[in-house]
Design a protein around this motif. Structure first.
Motif, PDB file in Angstrom:
ATOM      1  N   PHE A  85       1.033  -1.023   0.018  1.00 24.51           N
ATOM      2  CA  PHE A  85      -0.059  -0.118   0.061  1.00 24.51           C
ATOM      3  C   PHE A  85       0.603   1.277  -0.027  1.00 24.51           C
ATOM      4  N   GLU A  86       0.346   2.387  -0.181  1.00 24.22           N
ATOM      5  CA  GLU A  86       0.866   3.679  -0.452  1.00 24.22           C
ATOM      6  C   GLU A  86       0.476   4.721   0.813  1.00 24.22           C
ATOM      7  N   LEU A  87       1.322   5.457   1.420  1.00 24.78           N
ATOM      8  CA  LEU A  87       1.035   6.287   2.153  1.00 24.78           C
ATOM      9  C   LEU A  87       1.117   7.818   1.912  1.00 24.78           C
ATOM     10  N   GLN A  88       0.372   8.632   2.118  1.00 26.80           N
ATOM     11  CA  GLN A  88       0.718  10.210   1.918  1.00 26.80           C
ATOM     12  C   GLN A  88       0.377  10.718   3.313  1.00 26.80           C
TER      13      GLN A  88
ATOM     14  N   GLY B 247      18.885   7.146  11.576  1.00 28.08           N
ATOM     15  CA  GLY B 247      19.086   7.472  10.140  1.00 28.08           C
ATOM     16  C   GLY B 247      18.466   6.562   9.128  1.00 28.08           C
ATOM     17  N   ASP B 248      17.591   5.705   9.644  1.00 28.51           N
ATOM     18  CA  ASP B 248      16.755   4.592   8.833  1.00 28.51           C
ATOM     19  C   ASP B 248      15.420   4.513   9.356  1.00 28.51           C
ATOM     20  N   THR B 249      14.762   5.334  10.286  1.00 30.42           N
ATOM     21  CA  THR B 249      13.641   4.907  11.006  1.00 30.42           C
ATOM     22  C   THR B 249      12.963   6.477  11.294  1.00 30.42           C
ATOM     23  N   VAL B 250      11.834   6.478  10.854  1.00 35.15           N
ATOM     24  CA  VAL B 250      10.961   7.838  11.106  1.00 35.15           C
ATOM     25  C   VAL B 250       9.529   7.421  11.481  1.00 35.15           C
ATOM     26  N   THR B 251       8.830   8.099  12.419  1.00 33.06           N
ATOM     27  CA  THR B 251       7.378   7.996  12.562  1.00 33.06           C
ATOM     28  C   THR B 251       6.653   8.947  11.818  1.00 33.06           C
ATOM     29  N   VAL B 252       5.542   8.548  11.056  1.00 34.11           N
ATOM     30  CA  VAL B 252       4.776   9.657  10.189  1.00 34.11           C
ATOM     31  C   VAL B 252       3.365   9.291  10.689  1.00 34.11           C
ATOM     32  N   TYR B 253       2.545  10.359  10.371  1.00 31.95           N
ATOM     33  CA  TYR B 253       1.168  10.371  10.519  1.00 31.95           C
ATOM     34  C   TYR B 253       0.428  10.622   9.379  1.00 31.95           C
ATOM     35  N   VAL B 254      -0.735   9.845   8.952  1.00 26.08           N
ATOM     36  CA  VAL B 254      -1.485   9.974   8.244  1.00 26.08           C
ATOM     37  C   VAL B 254      -3.112  10.348   8.350  1.00 26.08           C
ATOM     38  N   SER B 255      -3.383  11.371   7.781  1.00 23.68           N
ATOM     39  CA  SER B 255      -4.783  11.829   7.914  1.00 23.68           C
ATOM     40  C   SER B 255      -5.961  10.911   7.891  1.00 23.68           C
ATOM     41  N   THR B 256      -6.817  10.629   8.890  1.00 22.18           N
ATOM     42  CA  THR B 256      -7.786   9.919   8.691  1.00 22.18           C
ATOM     43  C   THR B 256      -9.084  10.217   7.670  1.00 22.18           C
TER      44      THR B 256
ATOM     45  N   ARG C  52       5.914  10.648   0.674  1.00 19.07           N
ATOM     46  CA  ARG C  52       5.166   9.845  -0.252  1.00 19.07           C
ATOM     47  C   ARG C  52       5.855   8.295   0.233  1.00 19.07           C
ATOM     48  N   ILE C  53       5.280   7.348   0.695  1.00 23.15           N
ATOM     49  CA  ILE C  53       5.760   6.297   1.237  1.00 23.15           C
ATOM     50  C   ILE C  53       5.158   5.031   0.625  1.00 23.15           C
ATOM     51  N   LEU C  54       5.927   4.071  -0.243  1.00 24.10           N
ATOM     52  CA  LEU C  54       5.501   2.868  -0.696  1.00 24.10           C
ATOM     53  C   LEU C  54       5.907   1.659   0.320  1.00 24.10           C
ATOM     54  N   VAL C  55       4.938   1.067   0.837  1.00 24.72           N
ATOM     55  CA  VAL C  55       5.031   0.195   1.869  1.00 24.72           C
ATOM     56  C   VAL C  55       5.269  -1.317   1.155  1.00 24.72           C
ATOM     57  N   PHE C  56       6.289  -1.953   1.649  1.00 26.79           N
ATOM     58  CA  PHE C  56       6.353  -3.411   0.781  1.00 26.79           C
ATOM     59  C   PHE C  56       6.150  -4.533   2.052  1.00 26.79           C
ATOM     60  N   ALA C  57       6.487  -4.167   3.256  1.00 27.72           N
ATOM     61  CA  ALA C  57       6.319  -5.529   4.092  1.00 27.72           C
ATOM     62  C   ALA C  57       6.421  -4.796   5.795  1.00 27.72           C
TER      63      ALA C  57
ATOM     64  N   GLY D  54       9.634   0.349   3.781  1.00 22.81           N
ATOM     65  CA  GLY D  54       9.266   1.220   2.656  1.00 22.81           C
ATOM     66  C   GLY D  54       9.998   1.953   2.080  1.00 22.81           C
ATOM     67  N   ASP D  55       9.747   2.474   0.988  1.00 20.55           N
ATOM     68  CA  ASP D  55      10.596   3.436   0.194  1.00 20.55           C
ATOM     69  C   ASP D  55      10.043   4.915   0.367  1.00 20.55           C
ATOM     70  N   ILE D  56      10.796   5.949   0.619  1.00 24.08           N
ATOM     71  CA  ILE D  56      10.298   7.023   0.831  1.00 24.08           C
ATOM     72  C   ILE D  56      10.809   8.096   0.131  1.00 24.08           C
ATOM     73  N   TYR D  57       9.776   8.908  -0.453  1.00 24.92           N
ATOM     74  CA  TYR D  57      10.161  10.128  -1.338  1.00 24.92           C
ATOM     75  C   TYR D  57       9.689  11.231  -0.880  1.00 24.92           C
ATOM     76  N   CYS D  58      10.373  12.298  -0.752  1.00 19.66           N
ATOM     77  CA  CYS D  58      10.563  13.735  -0.377  1.00 19.66           C
ATOM     78  C   CYS D  58      10.532  14.811  -1.349  1.00 19.66           C
ATOM     79  N   ASN D  59       9.669  15.424  -1.693  1.00 16.28           N
ATOM     80  CA  ASN D  59       9.634  16.441  -2.655  1.00 16.28           C
ATOM     81  C   ASN D  59      10.456  15.712  -3.834  1.00 16.28           C
ATOM     82  N   GLY D  60      10.125  14.763  -4.349  1.00 18.49           N
ATOM     83  CA  GLY D  60      10.546  14.039  -5.539  1.00 18.49           C
ATOM     84  C   GLY D  60      12.146  13.271  -5.458  1.00 18.49           C
ATOM     85  N   ILE D  61      12.725  13.423  -4.114  1.00 11.80           N
ATOM     86  CA  ILE D  61      13.805  12.938  -3.852  1.00 11.80           C
ATOM     87  C   ILE D  61      13.744  11.523  -3.162  1.00 11.80           C
TER      88      ILE D  61
END
Length: 333
Positions: free
Chosen positions: A137-140, A152-161, A254-259, A268-275
């Motif tokens: 699944f994908e997270l915004q 350097g490899d772990t971050v907590t994020v929040y997604v609006s309900t 933008r986070i693409l979650v694989f497992a 997951g893979d993290i994209y930040c402003n296209g990076i």
């Protein structure tokens, strides 16, 4: 007025003893260069005047300089969020003035003590336009708080309900608690409101204030797929965390979650402003390619590039692998 504004910036962001050499404005390039550029851009918006002394660093006329600042003003306003680090500011200047003389672009960057084009890491990855194989699944996300970066490899994020995917998963008791909390706060019953928010947090959610509005959001812990950064007590552990923090703080990801890993984190893979965040961390030498769990050839290539340049942790002759360091601690060595 421009010099006065710079003076105020310098007072607000006093350089530390290890900040490096002073830039053209008498302040550390690593602390105030971005602020000085921002102040001059908005000073130009008010007065139509370019900074004094800039002509000593560039080859074009003041009329041409005014054209640059018009473009930079528009670009700065469109950037969401605006640049916060020297690298982000440099990339904005380079992108905005890409059709102008190289000597002018480099002179402008030097004037503010910002990184020159040749010192920036060149990024090659593009944000996927189609769904990669194995994607669950994908997270915004909502804007990331700096304190949410664990290392350097772990971050907590929040997604609006309000997100379509999230809206159907919110437990009923969380929805009820959120409504009751809002009512309690309106009645200034903050003790009750805090108790209700604690219940919401225990369920894996949180009420965040975004642009003066309260947003109910779901919490996700993200493990960056395919890389392993030094632990915080290892050499370059602090630097790796700072690099990731500078990149993602205040930004929507933008986070693409694989497992999901054994600690309940989304991998997951993290994209930040296209990076592509993993690419940047590898190329700057702040992470290893985690080959035990990810065999992507591009990650291997980016690590080799950093090794060859001896940047980041590769400045050491034989840096310890994070997985070996963790194993030794588990075994009490």
């Amino acid at each position: 007025m421009g010099n006065a504004l710079r003076f105020l910036c310098a007072q607000c962001t006093e350089p530390s003893a290890d900040s490096g050499s002073l830039g053209p404005h008498g302040v550390s390039a690593t602390t105030v260069g971005v602020s000085a550029l921002a102040q001059d851009i908005f000073h130009f918006d008010i007065t139509s005047q370019v900074p004094e002394g800039l002509s000593k660093h560039v080859v074009s006329s003041k009329k041409a300089q005014a054209n640059w600042y018009k473009k930079l003003l528009d670009a700065w306003r469109e950037a969401k969020p605006p640049p916060r680090t020297p690298e982000e500011a440099s990339r904005l200047v380079i992108k905005t003035l890409k059709r102008h003389l190289k000597a002018d672009v480099e002179g402008l960057l030097a004037f503010y003590g910002l990184p020159l084009p040749q010192t920036l890491v060149e990024l090659s990855s593009e944000v996927p336009t189609s769904l990669p194989e194995g994607l669950k699944f994908e997270l915004q996300t909502l804007p990331v708080d700096a304190k949410a970066v664990a290392d350097g490899d772990t971050v907590t994020v929040y997604v609006s309900t309000t997100d379509p995917r999230e809206s159907s998963y919110v437990p009923n008791d969380v929805q009820v608690a959120a409504v009751q909390r809002s009512k309690a706060r309106a009645e200034r019953n903050y003790t009750k409101a805090d108790a209700l928010h604690e219940k919401i947090v225990d369920a894996g959610y949180r009420v965040l204030k975004i642009q003066n509005e309260e947003v109910l959001a779901r919490k996700y812990r993200i493990r960056l797929r395919g890389i392993d950064a030094p632990e915080s007590k290892m050499p370059y552990g602090k630097e790796a965390k700072e690099e990731l923090t500078n990149l993602v703080q205040g930004k929507c990801l933008r986070i693409l979650v694989f497992a999901e890993d054994r600690y309940g984190r989304c991998v997951g893979d993290i994209y930040c402003n296209g990076i592509f965040v993993q690419e940047l961390m590898l190329k700057k030498g702040f992470a290893w390619h985690y080959t035990a769990y990810d065999r992507r050839s591009e990650l291997e290539k980016w690590e080799k590039e950093a090794r060859a340049k001896r940047v980041g942790l590769w400045a050491a002759s034989n840096p310890e692998k994070p997985w070996d360091w963790r194993k030794d601690r588990r075994e009490g060595r």
